[in-house]
Design a protein around this motif. Structure first.
Motif, PDB file in Angstrom:
ATOM      1  N   ASN A  34       8.499   8.880   3.115  1.00 47.99           N
ATOM      2  CA  ASN A  34       9.234   7.743   2.584  1.00 47.99           C
ATOM      3  C   ASN A  34       8.358   6.568   2.180  1.00 47.99           C
ATOM      4  OD1 ASN A  34      11.687   9.048   2.894  1.00 47.99           O
ATOM      5  ND2 ASN A  34      11.840   8.438   5.027  1.00 47.99           N
ATOM      6  N   ALA A  35       7.069   6.768   2.074  1.00 50.04           N
ATOM      7  CA  ALA A  35       6.191   5.684   1.681  1.00 50.04           C
ATOM      8  C   ALA A  35       6.441   5.328   0.222  1.00 50.04           C
ATOM      9  CB  ALA A  35       4.726   6.087   1.882  1.00 50.04           C
ATOM     10  N   ALA A  36       6.474   4.048  -0.056  1.00 47.48           N
ATOM     11  CA  ALA A  36       6.672   3.590  -1.430  1.00 47.48           C
ATOM     12  C   ALA A  36       5.425   3.866  -2.254  1.00 47.48           C
ATOM     13  CB  ALA A  36       6.969   2.093  -1.429  1.00 47.48           C
ATOM     14  N   ALA A  37       5.641   4.198  -3.508  1.00 48.08           N
ATOM     15  CA  ALA A  37       4.522   4.425  -4.422  1.00 48.08           C
ATOM     16  C   ALA A  37       4.165   3.110  -5.103  1.00 48.08           C
ATOM     17  CB  ALA A  37       4.897   5.475  -5.460  1.00 48.08           C
ATOM     18  N   LEU A  38       2.873   2.847  -5.189  1.00 47.88           N
ATOM     19  CA  LEU A  38       2.381   1.632  -5.831  1.00 47.88           C
ATOM     20  C   LEU A  38       1.601   1.991  -7.083  1.00 47.88           C
ATOM     21  CD1 LEU A  38       0.823  -0.274  -2.780  1.00 47.88           C
ATOM     22  CD2 LEU A  38       3.037  -0.700  -3.837  1.00 47.88           C
ATOM     23  N   SER A  39       1.794   1.230  -8.131  1.00 50.57           N
ATOM     24  CA  SER A  39       0.968   1.390  -9.319  1.00 50.57           C
ATOM     25  C   SER A  39      -0.429   0.880  -8.983  1.00 50.57           C
ATOM     26  CB  SER A  39       1.551   0.578 -10.476  1.00 50.57           C
ATOM     27  OG  SER A  39       1.420  -0.812 -10.197  1.00 50.57           O
ATOM     28  N   PRO A  40      -1.435   1.243  -9.763  1.00 47.90           N
ATOM     29  CA  PRO A  40      -2.772   0.701  -9.497  1.00 47.90           C
ATOM     30  C   PRO A  40      -2.794  -0.836  -9.488  1.00 47.90           C
ATOM     31  CG  PRO A  40      -2.966   2.589 -10.929  1.00 47.90           C
ATOM     32  CD  PRO A  40      -1.484   2.291 -10.785  1.00 47.90           C
ATOM     33  N   ALA A  41      -2.035  -1.460 -10.381  1.00 53.12           N
ATOM     34  CA  ALA A  41      -2.003  -2.928 -10.414  1.00 53.12           C
ATOM     35  C   ALA A  41      -1.382  -3.492  -9.136  1.00 53.12           C
ATOM     36  CB  ALA A  41      -1.223  -3.405 -11.636  1.00 53.12           C
ATOM     37  N   ALA A  42      -0.285  -2.885  -8.673  1.00 53.48           N
ATOM     38  CA  ALA A  42       0.366  -3.343  -7.441  1.00 53.48           C
ATOM     39  C   ALA A  42      -0.535  -3.096  -6.240  1.00 53.48           C
ATOM     40  CB  ALA A  42       1.704  -2.643  -7.256  1.00 53.48           C
ATOM     41  N   ALA A  43      -1.252  -1.971  -6.247  1.00 54.94           N
ATOM     42  CA  ALA A  43      -2.189  -1.684  -5.154  1.00 54.94           C
ATOM     43  C   ALA A  43      -3.300  -2.716  -5.115  1.00 54.94           C
ATOM     44  CB  ALA A  43      -2.768  -0.273  -5.312  1.00 54.94           C
ATOM     45  N   THR A  44      -3.822  -3.074  -6.265  1.00 53.89           N
ATOM     46  CA  THR A  44      -4.876  -4.088  -6.346  1.00 53.89           C
ATOM     47  C   THR A  44      -4.378  -5.415  -5.787  1.00 53.89           C
ATOM     48  OG1 THR A  44      -5.811  -3.011  -8.285  1.00 53.89           O
ATOM     49  CG2 THR A  44      -6.455  -5.281  -7.915  1.00 53.89           C
ATOM     50  N   THR A  45      -3.153  -5.783  -6.137  1.00 54.30           N
ATOM     51  CA  THR A  45      -2.569  -7.023  -5.618  1.00 54.30           C
ATOM     52  C   THR A  45      -2.444  -6.973  -4.096  1.00 54.30           C
ATOM     53  OG1 THR A  45      -1.342  -7.348  -7.675  1.00 54.30           O
ATOM     54  CG2 THR A  45      -0.536  -8.530  -5.737  1.00 54.30           C
ATOM     55  N   LEU A 111       1.450   8.924   9.429  1.00 51.42           N
ATOM     56  CA  LEU A 111       1.101   7.540   9.755  1.00 51.42           C
ATOM     57  C   LEU A 111       2.347   6.700  10.031  1.00 51.42           C
ATOM     58  CD1 LEU A 111      -1.799   6.952   7.209  1.00 51.42           C
ATOM     59  CD2 LEU A 111      -1.984   7.220   9.685  1.00 51.42           C
ATOM     60  N   GLN A 112       3.411   6.937   9.277  1.00 53.50           N
ATOM     61  CA  GLN A 112       4.643   6.196   9.506  1.00 53.50           C
ATOM     62  C   GLN A 112       5.231   6.503  10.882  1.00 53.50           C
ATOM     63  OE1 GLN A 112       6.736   7.364   5.934  1.00 53.50           O
ATOM     64  NE2 GLN A 112       6.563   5.300   5.107  1.00 53.50           N
ATOM     65  N   LYS A 113       5.153   7.754  11.315  1.00 60.73           N
ATOM     66  CA  LYS A 113       5.635   8.127  12.652  1.00 60.73           C
ATOM     67  C   LYS A 113       4.901   7.352  13.735  1.00 60.73           C
ATOM     68  CE  LYS A 113       6.354  12.919  11.556  1.00 60.73           C
ATOM     69  NZ  LYS A 113       5.939  14.272  11.898  1.00 60.73           N
ATOM     70  N   SER A 114       3.645   7.003  13.451  1.00 62.86           N
ATOM     71  CA  SER A 114       2.836   6.275  14.422  1.00 62.86           C
ATOM     72  C   SER A 114       2.957   4.762  14.263  1.00 62.86           C
ATOM     73  CB  SER A 114       1.368   6.689  14.293  1.00 62.86           C
ATOM     74  OG  SER A 114       1.227   8.053  14.593  1.00 62.86           O
ATOM     75  N   GLY A 115       3.854   4.318  13.386  1.00 67.85           N
ATOM     76  CA  GLY A 115       4.126   2.886  13.273  1.00 67.85           C
ATOM     77  C   GLY A 115       3.313   2.131  12.237  1.00 67.85           C
ATOM     78  N   PHE A 116       2.642   2.808  11.332  1.00 69.84           N
ATOM     79  CA  PHE A 116       1.865   2.142  10.298  1.00 69.84           C
ATOM     80  C   PHE A 116       2.749   1.832   9.097  1.00 69.84           C
ATOM     81  CE2 PHE A 116      -1.297   4.466  12.708  1.00 69.84           C
ATOM     82  CZ  PHE A 116      -2.344   3.554  12.802  1.00 69.84           C
ATOM     83  N   LYS A 117       2.407   0.754   8.386  1.00 71.47           N
ATOM     84  CA  LYS A 117       3.085   0.395   7.140  1.00 71.47           C
ATOM     85  C   LYS A 117       2.292   1.049   6.011  1.00 71.47           C
ATOM     86  CE  LYS A 117       4.628  -3.540   4.431  1.00 71.47           C
ATOM     87  NZ  LYS A 117       4.602  -5.007   4.310  1.00 71.47           N
ATOM     88  N   VAL A 118       2.855   2.106   5.403  1.00 69.28           N
ATOM     89  CA  VAL A 118       2.103   2.963   4.489  1.00 69.28           C
ATOM     90  C   VAL A 118       2.680   2.940   3.076  1.00 69.28           C
ATOM     91  CG1 VAL A 118       1.258   5.313   4.110  1.00 69.28           C
ATOM     92  CG2 VAL A 118       1.600   4.488   6.430  1.00 69.28           C
ATOM     93  N   PHE A 119       1.787   2.941   2.107  1.00 74.02           N
ATOM     94  CA  PHE A 119       2.107   3.059   0.699  1.00 74.02           C
ATOM     95  C   PHE A 119       1.275   4.198   0.117  1.00 74.02           C
ATOM     96  CE2 PHE A 119       2.712  -1.320   1.924  1.00 74.02           C
ATOM     97  CZ  PHE A 119       3.938  -1.640   1.368  1.00 74.02           C
ATOM     98  N   LYS A 120       1.732   4.756  -1.013  1.00 77.78           N
ATOM     99  CA  LYS A 120       0.976   5.789  -1.703  1.00 77.78           C
ATOM    100  C   LYS A 120       0.572   5.259  -3.070  1.00 77.78           C
ATOM    101  CE  LYS A 120       4.369   8.769  -1.583  1.00 77.78           C
ATOM    102  NZ  LYS A 120       5.176   9.996  -1.685  1.00 77.78           N
ATOM    103  N   LEU A 121      -0.655   5.556  -3.489  1.00 82.54           N
ATOM    104  CA  LEU A 121      -1.087   5.163  -4.819  1.00 82.54           C
ATOM    105  C   LEU A 121      -0.473   6.122  -5.831  1.00 82.54           C
ATOM    106  CD1 LEU A 121      -2.780   3.321  -6.630  1.00 82.54           C
ATOM    107  CD2 LEU A 121      -4.682   4.914  -6.328  1.00 82.54           C
ATOM    108  N   GLN A 122       0.392   5.596  -6.657  1.00 79.12           N
ATOM    109  CA  GLN A 122       1.072   6.388  -7.681  1.00 79.12           C
ATOM    110  C   GLN A 122       0.038   6.963  -8.655  1.00 79.12           C
ATOM    111  OE1 GLN A 122       4.236   4.176  -9.584  1.00 79.12           O
ATOM    112  NE2 GLN A 122       3.673   5.062 -11.548  1.00 79.12           N
ATOM    113  N   GLY A 123       0.063   8.259  -8.831  1.00 80.48           N
ATOM    114  CA  GLY A 123      -0.876   8.903  -9.745  1.00 80.48           C
ATOM    115  C   GLY A 123      -2.255   9.134  -9.157  1.00 80.48           C
ATOM    116  N   GLY A 124      -2.459   8.685  -7.919  1.00 83.30           N
ATOM    117  CA  GLY A 124      -3.720   8.909  -7.216  1.00 83.30           C
ATOM    118  C   GLY A 124      -4.928   8.317  -7.923  1.00 83.30           C
ATOM    119  N   ILE A 125      -6.079   8.866  -7.595  1.00 85.97           N
ATOM    120  CA  ILE A 125      -7.340   8.367  -8.145  1.00 85.97           C
ATOM    121  C   ILE A 125      -7.394   8.594  -9.654  1.00 85.97           C
ATOM    122  CG2 ILE A 125      -8.827  10.388  -7.875  1.00 85.97           C
ATOM    123  CD1 ILE A 125      -9.779   6.885  -6.693  1.00 85.97           C
ATOM    124  N   THR A 126      -6.666   9.597 -10.133  1.00 91.95           N
ATOM    125  CA  THR A 126      -6.613   9.873 -11.575  1.00 91.95           C
ATOM    126  C   THR A 126      -5.983   8.699 -12.322  1.00 91.95           C
ATOM    127  OG1 THR A 126      -6.423  12.232 -11.100  1.00 91.95           O
ATOM    128  CG2 THR A 126      -5.784  11.519 -13.302  1.00 91.95           C
TER     129      THR A 126
END
Length: 138
Positions: A34-45, A111-126
């Motif tokens: 259920n981690a939200a996906a972030l665009s590269p711009a949102a991740a940078t922010t 990571l979420q099960k262990s209580g971390f606030k997690v996001f995923k980089l949308q589209g990954g390193i590509t």
């Protein structure tokens, strides 16, 4: 080209069906994290404004070919074993990075099960590279 594709699909319909079922299964499995996906711009922010920690879950050989500045390499296969080492980042957003953005769901769930606030980089390193954002080679 399109005619060849149609001919292939009709001739090898079972192969195409298996591919489609596999692709749907991957997308379904990854969406369970259920981690939200972030665009590269949102991740940078998030990195700049909230000191988000970037964890690259690709294998070490891929990580060395280019990674986001200050990212930590913890391959997905070892993420469960490394949760204790991430405890110091429990109150900090974590951004998971994989190759294409499709394989980070399981790691995010752990990571979420262990209580971390997690996001995923949308589209990954590509996607990061496509946005012309910098990579560090090690």
């Amino acid at each position: 080209m399109m005619n060849q594709l149609i001919e292939f699909a009709t001739t090898h319909w079972t192969l195409v069906a298996i591919f489609m079922v596999t692709a749907l299964a991957v997308f379904w499995f990854e969406s369970k994290g259920n981690a939200a996906a972030l665009s590269p711009a949102a991740a940078t922010t998030l990195i700049n404004n909230e000191d988000a920690v970037v964890i690259d879950i690709r294998p070490a050989t891929e990580f060395r070919t280019g990674h986001i500045t200050n990212s930590i390499n913890i391959p997905a296969s070892t993420i469960k074993d490394q949760i204790d080492t991430l405890e110091k980042h429990k109150n900090t957003p974590i951004i998971l990075v994989c190759k294409s953005g499709l394989t980070s769901g399981a790691s995010a769930s752990e990571l979420q099960k262990s209580g971390f606030k997690v996001f995923k980089l949308q589209g990954g390193i590509t996607e990061w590279q496509s946005a012309s954002l910098p990579l560090v080679k090690k």
